[in-house]
Design an enzyme around this catalytic site. Structure first.
Site, short mmCIF file in Angstrom:
data_model
loop_
_atom_site.label_atom_id
_atom_site.label_comp_id
_atom_site.label_asym_id
_atom_site.label_seq_id
_atom_site.Cartn_x
_atom_site.Cartn_y
_atom_site.Cartn_z
N GLY A 91 31.07 50.73 19.46
CA GLY A 91 32.14 50.03 20.12
C GLY A 91 31.98 48.39 20.04
O GLY A 91 31.17 48.02 19.89
N HIS A 118 32.09 45.62 11.97
CA HIS A 118 32.39 46.93 12.01
C HIS A 118 33.68 47.07 11.43
O HIS A 118 34.10 48.18 10.54
CB HIS A 118 33.12 47.64 13.56
CG HIS A 118 31.64 47.41 14.56
ND1 HIS A 118 31.60 46.48 15.60
CD2 HIS A 118 30.72 48.15 14.86
CE1 HIS A 118 30.74 46.55 16.38
NE2 HIS A 118 30.04 47.40 15.71
P1 AMP Z 1 26.82 49.33 16.21
O1 AMP Z 1 28.24 49.38 16.78
O2 AMP Z 1 26.15 48.12 16.32
O3 AMP Z 1 25.91 50.32 16.39
O4 AMP Z 1 27.03 49.12 14.54
C1 AMP Z 1 27.84 49.99 13.91
C2 AMP Z 1 27.90 49.96 12.38
O5 AMP Z 1 28.27 48.57 12.29
C3 AMP Z 1 26.46 49.95 11.93
O6 AMP Z 1 26.40 50.79 10.62
C4 AMP Z 1 25.98 48.51 11.67
O7 AMP Z 1 25.06 48.26 10.90
C5 AMP Z 1 27.38 47.74 11.46
N1 AMP Z 1 27.31 46.49 11.66
C6 AMP Z 1 27.06 45.75 12.99
N2 AMP Z 1 27.10 44.63 12.94
C7 AMP Z 1 27.42 44.16 11.61
C8 AMP Z 1 27.76 43.11 10.73
N3 AMP Z 1 27.46 41.71 11.36
N4 AMP Z 1 27.95 43.11 9.47
C9 AMP Z 1 27.88 44.29 8.92
N5 AMP Z 1 27.79 45.58 9.59
C10 AMP Z 1 27.41 45.54 10.88
#
Ligand code: AMP
Length: 308
Positions: A38, A44
């Site tokens: 989230g 995301h």
């Molecule tokens: P998180 O909410 O941080 O657990 O991230 C959820 C998903 O979004 C994971 O697969 C992350 O690798 C991806 N994600 C987070 N930040 C980025 C970003 N800056 N660029 C691309 N994907 C991202």
């Protein structure tokens, strides 16, 4: 605008999610899955848009998974804003948001962990970093979500390159039928990798955090000239010059995660982790033998505007 642009359907329980999956099965549609914690940003949303482009129905999970956090304060201070997340998710084409409670996911007596060995021992899995228990927390929740949602495609970000590699390994080893798609890191215009945690940075620390990507770019440039070791030393100097305490700054084979001394035939992951102003940040780039940042979906670099 389709129906999902108004509001996604919100599901709060495992039973409810299983029922949703049955509906999709009965409708004979493909399901794309985007797991998140989230506080959504362009990173995301780029995953959600790709899922929406490639799949008939898109499920996004929003769950701050307690068992992957080492410290209670990091968990407690993790930013949350569900109302805003639902609006953004809808605009990015998400049909269903699965946002369960901790009690629903881990009821009394929950005692199982899913663990990938090997590549979880280094970088973020090193005992001096978050440790292997972090990845066990990740693979346990992702395995549960895969079982429940049974996605045709699931979407992860290259920003968490090691996490994506660990999930891929788990999918192969445990015969999950989902295909793991890894999308490029989305950055702010000034290069900072987007992260929910960036919201916790004070302005001065946000400025200092730019050194992470600058260091990675410097390493890329020096490594391209033929000296990866000098590149890493230069990157380290740059970060230390900013007063940043480095958790790790390493070059590893992108497949085996063994350390590498030079760029060779195979892609090399250059990854950094540091705590800046009390906020733990990670970033990485992937270099090919000629030192060019890989532009494909396994580790490419993309600016926020390009990802839309
Ligand atoms: P998180 O909410 O941080 O657990 O991230 C959820 C998903 O979004 C994971 O697969 C992350 O690798 C991806 N994600 C987070 N930040 C980025 C970003 N800056 N660029 C691309 N994907 C991202």
């Amino acid at each position: 605008m389709n129906e999902s642009a108004l509001a996604p359907k919100v599901v709060r329980t495992r039973a409810g999610m299983a029922a949703e999956r049955e509906l999709a099965r009965a409708d004979g549609v493909s399901v794309g899955f985007v797991p998140t914690m989230g506080f959504l940003h362009e990173g995301h949303l780029s995953l959600a848009r790709e899922a929406s482009r490639r799949c008939d129905r898109v499920v996004m999970s929003i769950f701050v998974n307690p068992i992957q956090f080492g410290s209670a304060s990091d968990l407690d201070s993790y930013p949350r804003d569900e109302g805003r997340d639902l609006e953004l998710a809808a605009l990015a084409g998400v049909d269903t948001v699965y946002a369960p409670s901790v009690e629903d996911v881990y009821p009394e007596g929950f005692a199982t962990r899913v663990a990938v060995s090997g590549i979880t021992e280094v970088l973020c899995g090193d005992p001096n970093s978050r440790g292997q228990a972090h990845f066990e927390g990740v693979t346990t929740i992702v395995a549960k979500l895969f079982n429940l949602i049974d996605p045709d495609l699931s979407f992860f970000g290259a920003k968490d390159a090691q996490q994506a590699a660990v999930v891929r390994r788990m999918v192969r080893d445990l015969d999950f039928r989902t295909e793991v798609v890894v999308m490029p890191t989305v950055r702010e215009a000034d290069g900072l990798a987007m992260s929910s945690r960036n919201a916790r940075l004070e302005p001065a620390d946000r400025e200092r955090a730019l050194a992470l990507y600058r260091a990675l770019c410097e390493i890329r440039d020096v490594a391209t000239d033929g000296d990866l070791g000098a590149g890493l030393a230069g990157g380290r100097n740059l970060l230390e010059g900013e007063g940043i305490e480095i958790e790790y700054l390493e070059a590893r084979d992108f497949d085996s995660f063994e350390t590498v001394e030079d760029l060779g035939e195979r892609p090399v992951l250059v990854a950094v982790a540091a705590e800046i102003g009390g906020v733990r940040l990670i970033d990485n780039i992937v270099l090919e033998g000629d030192g060019e940042a890989i532009k494909d979906q396994t580790g490419g670099q993309v600016a926020a505007g390009e990802a839309r």
